[in-house]
Scaffold this motif. Structure first.
Motif, PDB file in Angstrom:
ATOM      1  N   ILE A   1      14.643   4.303  -4.447  1.00 26.19           N
ATOM      2  CA  ILE A   1      15.188   3.658  -5.644  1.00 26.19           C
ATOM      3  C   ILE A   1      15.563   4.662  -6.730  1.00 26.19           C
ATOM      4  N   ASP A   2      15.072   5.891  -6.615  1.00 26.01           N
ATOM      5  CA  ASP A   2      15.448   6.919  -7.592  1.00 26.01           C
ATOM      6  C   ASP A   2      16.789   7.569  -7.262  1.00 26.01           C
ATOM      7  N   TRP A   3      17.338   7.300  -6.080  1.00 24.00           N
ATOM      8  CA  TRP A   3      18.585   7.935  -5.670  1.00 24.00           C
ATOM      9  C   TRP A   3      19.737   7.587  -6.612  1.00 24.00           C
ATOM     10  N   LYS A   4      19.691   6.393  -7.175  1.00 28.33           N
ATOM     11  CA  LYS A   4      20.816   5.993  -8.016  1.00 28.33           C
ATOM     12  C   LYS A   4      20.947   6.904  -9.236  1.00 28.33           C
ATOM     13  N   TYR A   5      19.844   7.427  -9.729  1.00 27.95           N
ATOM     14  CA  TYR A   5      19.915   8.339 -10.867  1.00 27.95           C
ATOM     15  C   TYR A   5      20.378   9.726 -10.432  1.00 27.95           C
ATOM     16  N   ARG A   6      19.955  10.133  -9.246  1.00 29.17           N
ATOM     17  CA  ARG A   6      20.356  11.453  -8.754  1.00 29.17           C
ATOM     18  C   ARG A   6      21.817  11.487  -8.314  1.00 29.17           C
ATOM     19  N   LEU A   7      22.264  10.372  -7.711  1.00 36.91           N
ATOM     20  CA  LEU A   7      23.627  10.325  -7.183  1.00 36.91           C
ATOM     21  C   LEU A   7      24.616   9.701  -8.156  1.00 36.91           C
TER      22      LEU A   7
ATOM     23  N   ILE B   1       0.838  -1.206   0.000  1.00 37.07           N
ATOM     24  CA  ILE B   1       0.000   0.000   0.000  1.00 37.07           C
ATOM     25  C   ILE B   1       0.866   1.246   0.000  1.00 37.07           C
ATOM     26  N   GLY B   2       1.899   1.265   0.852  1.00 37.30           N
ATOM     27  CA  GLY B   2       2.771   2.436   0.929  1.00 37.30           C
ATOM     28  C   GLY B   2       3.447   2.736  -0.388  1.00 37.30           C
ATOM     29  N   TRP B   3       3.953   1.689  -1.062  1.00 36.79           N
ATOM     30  CA  TRP B   3       4.652   1.885  -2.343  1.00 36.79           C
ATOM     31  C   TRP B   3       3.687   2.396  -3.415  1.00 36.79           C
ATOM     32  N   LEU B   4       2.531   1.749  -3.542  1.00 39.31           N
ATOM     33  CA  LEU B   4       1.583   2.141  -4.584  1.00 39.31           C
ATOM     34  C   LEU B   4       1.036   3.542  -4.356  1.00 39.31           C
TER      35      LEU B   4
ATOM     36  N   LEU C   1       5.013   0.449  10.215  1.00 44.13           N
ATOM     37  CA  LEU C   1       6.353   0.241   9.680  1.00 44.13           C
ATOM     38  C   LEU C   1       6.296  -0.144   8.209  1.00 44.13           C
ATOM     39  N   GLY C   2       5.346  -1.010   7.843  1.00 41.48           N
ATOM     40  CA  GLY C   2       5.231  -1.426   6.457  1.00 41.48           C
ATOM     41  C   GLY C   2       4.914  -0.267   5.528  1.00 41.48           C
ATOM     42  N   ILE C   3       3.985   0.579   5.930  1.00 39.49           N
ATOM     43  CA  ILE C   3       3.626   1.731   5.101  1.00 39.49           C
ATOM     44  C   ILE C   3       4.824   2.662   4.931  1.00 39.49           C
ATOM     45  N   VAL C   4       5.523   2.922   6.043  1.00 44.16           N
ATOM     46  CA  VAL C   4       6.688   3.806   5.999  1.00 44.16           C
ATOM     47  C   VAL C   4       7.780   3.211   5.117  1.00 44.16           C
ATOM     48  N   ALA C   5       8.040   1.905   5.278  1.00 45.68           N
ATOM     49  CA  ALA C   5       9.093   1.265   4.493  1.00 45.68           C
ATOM     50  C   ALA C   5       8.746   1.246   3.008  1.00 45.68           C
ATOM     51  N   GLY C   6       7.508   0.892   2.678  1.00 48.55           N
ATOM     52  CA  GLY C   6       7.102   0.875   1.279  1.00 48.55           C
ATOM     53  C   GLY C   6       7.238   2.239   0.635  1.00 48.55           C
ATOM     54  N   ALA C   7       6.782   3.264   1.350  1.00 43.78           N
ATOM     55  CA  ALA C   7       6.860   4.624   0.811  1.00 43.78           C
ATOM     56  C   ALA C   7       8.301   5.099   0.697  1.00 43.78           C
ATOM     57  N   ALA C   8       9.094   4.868   1.740  1.00 40.65           N
ATOM     58  CA  ALA C   8      10.485   5.328   1.735  1.00 40.65           C
ATOM     59  C   ALA C   8      11.293   4.658   0.625  1.00 40.65           C
ATOM     60  N   CYS C   9      11.100   3.364   0.443  1.00 40.50           N
ATOM     61  CA  CYS C   9      11.860   2.646  -0.584  1.00 40.50           C
ATOM     62  C   CYS C   9      11.417   3.044  -1.990  1.00 40.50           C
ATOM     63  N   ALA C  10      10.129   3.381  -2.146  1.00 42.19           N
ATOM     64  CA  ALA C  10       9.666   3.861  -3.448  1.00 42.19           C
ATOM     65  C   ALA C  10      10.392   5.138  -3.856  1.00 42.19           C
ATOM     66  N   PHE C  11      10.679   5.983  -2.876  1.00 45.61           N
ATOM     67  CA  PHE C  11      11.470   7.183  -3.151  1.00 45.61           C
ATOM     68  C   PHE C  11      12.945   6.843  -3.326  1.00 45.61           C
TER      69      PHE C  11
ATOM     70  N   ASP D   1      22.988   0.853  -9.203  1.00 41.25           N
ATOM     71  CA  ASP D   1      22.548  -0.315  -8.435  1.00 41.25           C
ATOM     72  C   ASP D   1      21.397  -0.929  -9.231  1.00 41.25           C
ATOM     73  N   SER D   2      21.727  -1.881 -10.093  1.00 35.50           N
ATOM     74  CA  SER D   2      20.824  -2.320 -11.150  1.00 35.50           C
ATOM     75  C   SER D   2      19.416  -2.651 -10.659  1.00 35.50           C
ATOM     76  N   LEU D   3      19.304  -3.492  -9.630  1.00 34.10           N
ATOM     77  CA  LEU D   3      17.995  -3.979  -9.194  1.00 34.10           C
ATOM     78  C   LEU D   3      17.622  -3.443  -7.813  1.00 34.10           C
ATOM     79  N   ASP D   4      18.227  -2.327  -7.440  1.00 33.94           N
ATOM     80  CA  ASP D   4      17.829  -1.564  -6.247  1.00 33.94           C
ATOM     81  C   ASP D   4      18.016  -2.318  -4.937  1.00 33.94           C
ATOM     82  N   VAL D   5      19.157  -2.958  -4.801  1.00 34.01           N
ATOM     83  CA  VAL D   5      19.486  -3.604  -3.530  1.00 34.01           C
ATOM     84  C   VAL D   5      19.654  -2.560  -2.440  1.00 34.01           C
ATOM     85  N   VAL D   6      20.270  -1.442  -2.785  1.00 29.48           N
ATOM     86  CA  VAL D   6      20.451  -0.362  -1.816  1.00 29.48           C
ATOM     87  C   VAL D   6      19.106   0.256  -1.450  1.00 29.48           C
ATOM     88  N   GLY D   7      18.311   0.597  -2.472  1.00 31.88           N
ATOM     89  CA  GLY D   7      17.037   1.257  -2.234  1.00 31.88           C
ATOM     90  C   GLY D   7      16.032   0.411  -1.495  1.00 31.88           C
TER      91      GLY D   7
END
Length: 408
Positions: free
Chosen positions: A297-303, A241-244, A285-295, A307-313
């Motif tokens: 995964i875009d860090w790799k483009y900004r930074l 739910i958080g990610w979507l 926690l699930g909502i926060v984690a889903g939402a935070a990780c959705a944001f 990280d091909s499959l978003d292991v970091v994100g």
């Protein structure tokens, strides 16, 4: 000696966790381009081979400190080849082995499409030896992190099933390896789209299935096992739910890849915390984690790191969130549920220490592997596809008539 109910459950949980690494291979395989599916899946399978052997030879021995033993990790020789291990402990040894396998395999998602199998196998074996086995001993084998609370006169560090040992550890290593490997050819937003949504969905389903044993394999009481089960169901559900929600609010079209990734974010976040949160706080926690990780995964483009499959994100970010969240909402000692700051302090120390150690040592290993093997496949192989050139296999084989029909 007669099997106890706990022994039987640990055996079953070992099987559940073992399935997770092939599930990860499917998850990762669906996320890459069609011409590197075999290579990506083989990274997970080869990690099972390399780490499984090393665990039996000396990894289990390094994984714990015997009474009176101290130092960087347990001695690799005290139980070399399990020669001195009581057979009654073999179930627990096997349970630890499957954790080590998937922890190492997780890292491989950061280097999809561009690294050779030999380079990966070398990195995986050295990383398991110098990073995973020692960190596991620190947190679970009576090492300094496990004793940190007693040393400081504060609550004990909580890490049920690997927020630090597995997800932060693998996530920090993935960042280091991705930096050394460099960017894929044509790297950029939308340049490397997943080739198979069904594979990703099947892989995510197997991960969630196995995660029940992952989190509850050591449970000894009905109430504890039930709480872990509910939290392992509820937190990833909330992660979806958080990610979507984030995708919709940002104007993106909601999809299965996002939903599956949200579930994984929730699973990662609840890994250290499943036995120490009420279901209500676990949902948050699930909502926060889903939402935070959705944001995230875009860090790799900004930074500018690939990280091909978003292991970091996913794993690093959600692992940090789940580990620190305990300091706020864990039963008895959470800051917002009647405790003080003590638990948050020791959780923060463990998170920072594991992240810094894993990143530094992983970076050193990756640079050494690059000096020895070159790390990456040749550019022409990367562009044409690793699978056929390096492995002589294709994920999907068509006969000549089907190929001609597809071409027309």
């Amino acid at each position: 000696m007669t099997l106890t109910p706990q022994d039987v459950w640990m055996l079953a949980s070992t099987a559940l966790v073992l399935v997770m690494t092939p599930g990860l291979a499917l998850f990762y395989g669906g996320l890459v381009r069609v011409r590197s599916v075999v290579n990506m899946m083989l990274f997970s399978v080869s990690a099972m081979g390399v780490v499984g052997v090393l665990w039996i030879l000396f990894g289990y021995s390094m994984n714990y400190f015997a009474p009176g033993e101290s130092g960087f990790a347990g001695s690799p020789f005290k139980d070399f080849g399990l020669l001195n291990t009581d057979p009654s402990q073999f179930i627990a040894v096997g349970f630890g082995a499957v954790f080590a396998m998937i922890s190492t395999a997780l890292i491989s998602g950061a280097i999809a499409d561009r690294v050779g199998l030999g380079s990966w196998v070398l990195f995986a074996g050295v990383w398991a030896t110098l990073v995973y086995f020692p960190v596991s001993a620190w947190v679970w084998g009576d090492g300094w992190i496990q004793r940190l609370g007693t040393t400081l006169g504060l609550p004990e560090v909580i890490d049920l099933a690997g927020g630090t040992v597995i997800h932060i550890n693998a996530g920090a290593a993935a960042l280091a390896l991705a930096l050394v490997a460099g960017k894929r050819i044509g790297f950029g937003p939308g340049s490397h789209k997943p080739h198979s949504v069904p594979l990703v969905t099947i892989g995510a389903a197997l991960l969630w299935f196995g995660w029940i044993g992952f989190n509850s394999g050591l449970a000894t009481e009905t109430g504890e096992a039930g709480l872990i089960l509910i939290n392992t169901l509820g937190t990833p559900a909330a992660g979806i739910i958080g990610w979507l929600l984030v995708d919709v609010l940002r104007g993106k079209k909601p999809g299965v890849i996002g939903a599956a990734s949200g579930a994984v974010a929730g699973l990662v976040a609840i890994t250290p915390a499943a036995a120490d949160l009420s279901p209500l706080w676990a949902l948050l926690l699930g909502i926060v984690a889903g939402a935070a990780c959705a944001f995230a995964i875009d860090w790799k483009y900004r930074l500018g790191y690939d990280d091909s499959l978003d292991v970091v994100g996913l794993h690093l970010v959600a692992g940090v969130l789940g580990s620190l969240y305990l300091g706020l909402f864990a039963f008895d000692n959470g800051l917002f549920v009647g405790g003080g700051v003590g638990l948050l302090v020791v959780q923060s120390i463990s998170v920072i220490a594991v992240m810094a150690y894993s990143f530094t040592v992983s970076l050193t290993i990756a640079l050494a592997v690059k000096a020895i093997t070159g790390l990456r496949v040749p550019a022409e192989v990367e562009e044409s596809g690793i699978d056929t050139a390096a492995h002589g296999e294709a994920a999907y084989a068509y006969d000549s008539d089907q190929a001609a029909a597809s071409a027309s």
